[in-house]
Design a protein around this motif. Structure first.
Motif, PDB file in Angstrom:
ATOM      1  N   GLU A  90       0.836  -1.205   0.000  1.00 39.20           N
ATOM      2  CA  GLU A  90       0.000   0.000   0.000  1.00 39.20           C
ATOM      3  C   GLU A  90       0.872   1.258   0.000  1.00 39.20           C
ATOM      4  N   VAL A  91       1.968   1.235   0.754  1.00 43.00           N
ATOM      5  CA  VAL A  91       2.889   2.365   0.741  1.00 43.00           C
ATOM      6  C   VAL A  91       3.490   2.538  -0.650  1.00 43.00           C
ATOM      7  N   LEU A  92       3.866   1.440  -1.274  1.00 45.36           N
ATOM      8  CA  LEU A  92       4.443   1.525  -2.620  1.00 45.36           C
ATOM      9  C   LEU A  92       3.423   2.068  -3.625  1.00 45.36           C
ATOM     10  N   ARG A  93       2.162   1.728  -3.433  1.00 44.76           N
ATOM     11  CA  ARG A  93       1.120   2.270  -4.329  1.00 44.76           C
ATOM     12  C   ARG A  93       1.017   3.785  -4.167  1.00 44.76           C
ATOM     13  N   LYS A  94       1.164   4.255  -2.942  1.00 51.09           N
ATOM     14  CA  LYS A  94       1.135   5.699  -2.714  1.00 51.09           C
ATOM     15  C   LYS A  94       2.326   6.385  -3.378  1.00 51.09           C
ATOM     16  N   ILE A  95       3.478   5.735  -3.306  1.00 46.38           N
ATOM     17  CA  ILE A  95       4.660   6.307  -3.963  1.00 46.38           C
ATOM     18  C   ILE A  95       4.456   6.342  -5.468  1.00 46.38           C
ATOM     19  N   LYS A  96       3.929   5.243  -6.011  1.00 39.11           N
ATOM     20  CA  LYS A  96       3.692   5.209  -7.458  1.00 39.11           C
ATOM     21  C   LYS A  96       2.724   6.305  -7.885  1.00 39.11           C
ATOM     22  N   ALA A  97       1.736   6.601  -7.041  1.00 44.00           N
ATOM     23  CA  ALA A  97       0.736   7.624  -7.372  1.00 44.00           C
ATOM     24  C   ALA A  97       1.271   9.047  -7.183  1.00 44.00           C
ATOM     25  N   SER A  98       2.454   9.164  -6.584  1.00 40.22           N
ATOM     26  CA  SER A  98       3.044  10.483  -6.351  1.00 40.22           C
ATOM     27  C   SER A  98       3.853  10.918  -7.572  1.00 40.22           C
ATOM     28  N   ASN A  99       4.575  12.015  -7.421  1.00 45.13           N
ATOM     29  CA  ASN A  99       5.445  12.498  -8.495  1.00 45.13           C
ATOM     30  C   ASN A  99       6.777  11.754  -8.554  1.00 45.13           C
ATOM     31  N   ALA A 100       7.046  10.926  -7.551  1.00 47.66           N
ATOM     32  CA  ALA A 100       8.334  10.239  -7.476  1.00 47.66           C
ATOM     33  C   ALA A 100       8.341   8.986  -8.344  1.00 47.66           C
ATOM     34  N   ARG A 101       9.508   8.680  -8.882  1.00 49.73           N
ATOM     35  CA  ARG A 101       9.693   7.424  -9.599  1.00 49.73           C
ATOM     36  C   ARG A 101      10.101   6.353  -8.592  1.00 49.73           C
ATOM     37  N   LEU A 102       9.422   5.229  -8.594  1.00 49.91           N
ATOM     38  CA  LEU A 102       9.703   4.134  -7.670  1.00 49.91           C
ATOM     39  C   LEU A 102      10.577   3.090  -8.353  1.00 49.91           C
ATOM     40  N   GLU A 103      11.667   2.730  -7.696  1.00 50.76           N
ATOM     41  CA  GLU A 103      12.562   1.684  -8.197  1.00 50.76           C
ATOM     42  C   GLU A 103      13.005   0.800  -7.027  1.00 50.76           C
ATOM     43  N   ASN A 104      12.926  -0.506  -7.178  1.00 49.42           N
ATOM     44  CA  ASN A 104      12.339  -1.151  -8.326  1.00 49.42           C
ATOM     45  C   ASN A 104      10.839  -0.910  -8.339  1.00 49.42           C
ATOM     46  N   SER A 105      10.220  -1.090  -9.495  1.00 52.60           N
ATOM     47  CA  SER A 105       8.841  -0.664  -9.704  1.00 52.60           C
ATOM     48  C   SER A 105       7.853  -1.480  -8.876  1.00 52.60           C
ATOM     49  N   LEU A 106       6.661  -0.935  -8.705  1.00 55.55           N
ATOM     50  CA  LEU A 106       5.602  -1.642  -7.989  1.00 55.55           C
ATOM     51  C   LEU A 106       5.296  -2.983  -8.652  1.00 55.55           C
ATOM     52  N   ALA A 107       5.210  -2.999  -9.972  1.00 51.54           N
ATOM     53  CA  ALA A 107       4.918  -4.250 -10.679  1.00 51.54           C
ATOM     54  C   ALA A 107       6.000  -5.285 -10.411  1.00 51.54           C
ATOM     55  N   THR A 108       7.250  -4.861 -10.378  1.00 49.26           N
ATOM     56  CA  THR A 108       8.357  -5.773 -10.095  1.00 49.26           C
ATOM     57  C   THR A 108       8.247  -6.326  -8.677  1.00 49.26           C
ATOM     58  N   VAL A 109       7.954  -5.455  -7.719  1.00 56.21           N
ATOM     59  CA  VAL A 109       7.837  -5.895  -6.325  1.00 56.21           C
ATOM     60  C   VAL A 109       6.667  -6.862  -6.171  1.00 56.21           C
ATOM     61  N   GLU A 110       5.534  -6.551  -6.768  1.00 57.59           N
ATOM     62  CA  GLU A 110       4.364  -7.426  -6.661  1.00 57.59           C
ATOM     63  C   GLU A 110       4.679  -8.815  -7.220  1.00 57.59           C
ATOM     64  N   TRP A 111       5.423  -8.863  -8.308  1.00 55.88           N
ATOM     65  CA  TRP A 111       5.771 -10.151  -8.914  1.00 55.88           C
ATOM     66  C   TRP A 111       6.784 -10.913  -8.064  1.00 55.88           C
ATOM     67  N   ASN A 112       7.725 -10.193  -7.453  1.00 50.72           N
ATOM     68  CA  ASN A 112       8.828 -10.798  -6.738  1.00 50.72           C
ATOM     69  C   ASN A 112       8.529 -11.064  -5.266  1.00 50.72           C
ATOM     70  N   GLU A 137      17.329 -17.697  -5.483  1.00 47.32           N
ATOM     71  CA  GLU A 137      16.483 -16.507  -5.372  1.00 47.32           C
ATOM     72  C   GLU A 137      16.849 -15.530  -6.481  1.00 47.32           C
ATOM     73  N   LEU A 138      15.866 -14.810  -6.965  1.00 47.08           N
ATOM     74  CA  LEU A 138      16.088 -13.622  -7.783  1.00 47.08           C
ATOM     75  C   LEU A 138      15.571 -12.466  -6.948  1.00 47.08           C
ATOM     76  N   GLU A 139      16.478 -11.718  -6.348  1.00 44.34           N
ATOM     77  CA  GLU A 139      16.114 -10.697  -5.364  1.00 44.34           C
ATOM     78  C   GLU A 139      15.940  -9.349  -6.066  1.00 44.34           C
ATOM     79  N   LEU A 140      14.692  -8.873  -6.121  1.00 46.52           N
ATOM     80  CA  LEU A 140      14.385  -7.629  -6.827  1.00 46.52           C
ATOM     81  C   LEU A 140      13.708  -6.592  -5.934  1.00 46.52           C
ATOM     82  N   ILE A 141      13.577  -6.867  -4.644  1.00 47.82           N
ATOM     83  CA  ILE A 141      12.863  -5.928  -3.766  1.00 47.82           C
ATOM     84  C   ILE A 141      13.847  -5.149  -2.887  1.00 47.82           C
TER      85      ILE A 141
END
Length: 279
Positions: A60-82, A250-254
């Motif tokens: 939920e925090v990452l979703r708020k960051i994605k909805a802000s002006n900031a670029r999130l890395e690694n991306s929300l989609a990447t975190v959700e998958w990983n 492991e493939l660590e992406l978070i």
């Protein structure tokens, strides 16, 4: 995290290279509800090593960051998958060799003595590794040769995975390769302390820089070729099996530790990778 006491980390080594590239750098806990994410150009996930305790809140925090002006890395989609280690199933389906795994994701599956014995027979092994599908820092990870009645309670309503213990984790160690975008950066070998199997420094593990073999680099490339688009940073963890093949652990992406202190130029590479994304 709010508190990193007891953890080993070296992300501060990347701060000066970032400042030299013109960035202002701040450390912010993901649990700090007073943060205005619009104040940042980019938010880079790093030592959130308690996210597995509250994965829904973390996302939920990452979703708020994605909805802000900031670029999130690694991306929300990447975190959700990983987030859940079931991503390994997808990689295996694409031809990546992983540590053999039984996935216990249904509510009706629990750890019982009968199941434990069945799993040992299935893998033809004397020792099993059992761990949650969502986990970090080896929390609730067990190496067992005999059934422990406490496991039934530990994994009640908690999806888990079962693997044969890989002896080379102890005899040789676990390799971690680090990539920034598509570019290889560095590698370390992690070995557990005597009479342990956990390679994390928090559990007494030892780390050392090594040189990657061509075979190991090829194995890592095969994993990263499955990821589109490639994230800002990736850590690819392997163990060698009895056939001298490298199996993906492991493939660590978070939030992987990137071990900047093991390669003096790695913080500079990391800073440049961030700058290339933002420019």
């Amino acid at each position: 995290m709010d508190c990193l006491d007891g953890y080993t980390f070296d992300d501060e080594l990347a701060m000066e290279p970032l400042r030299e590239l013109g960035f202002e750098v701040s450390l912010v806990s993901w649990r700090n509800t007073s943060v205005n994410w619009d104040d940042f150009e980019a938010v880079i996930i790093r030592t959130t090593w308690d996210y597995q305790k509250s994965p829904a809140e973390f996302l939920e925090v990452l979703r708020k960051i994605k909805a802000s002006n900031a670029r999130l890395e690694n991306s929300l989609a990447t975190v959700e998958w990983n987030l859940a280690k079931t991503y390994l199933q997808e990689l295996e389906a694409k031809g990546v060799k992983i540590v053999p795994t039984i996935w216990a994701i249904c509510d009706e599956i629990s750890v019982t003595k009968s199941k434990f014995d069945d799993w040992k027979a299935f893998f033809k092994t004397g020792e099993l590794i059992i761990k949650p599908i969502i986990s970090a820092t080896a929390e609730f990870t067990y190496r067992l040769s005999e059934f422990d009645v406490n496991l039934t309670e530990v994994f009640t309503n908690k999806p888990f995975m079962v693997q044969p213990f890989m002896p080379n984790v102890v005899s040789e160690g676990e390799y971690s390769l680090f990539y920034f975008g598509e570019d290889y950066s560095h590698i370390i070998l992690k070995t557990p302390k005597t009479d342990d199997f956990r390679v994390q420094e928090e559990h007494g593990g030892n780390i050392q820089p090594v040189q990657p073999s061509a075979k190991l680099l090829d194995a890592a490339k095969k994993v990263l070729d499955c990821i589109k688009p490639l994230p800002l940073y990736s850590r690819v963890d392997f163990v060698r099996d009895e056939n001298d093949d490298f199996c993906l652990m492991e493939l660590e992406l978070i939030e992987p530790a990137l071990y900047f202190r093991m390669d003096k130029n790695s913080p500079i590479r990391f800073a440049k990778a961030i700058a290339d994304l933002l420019n």
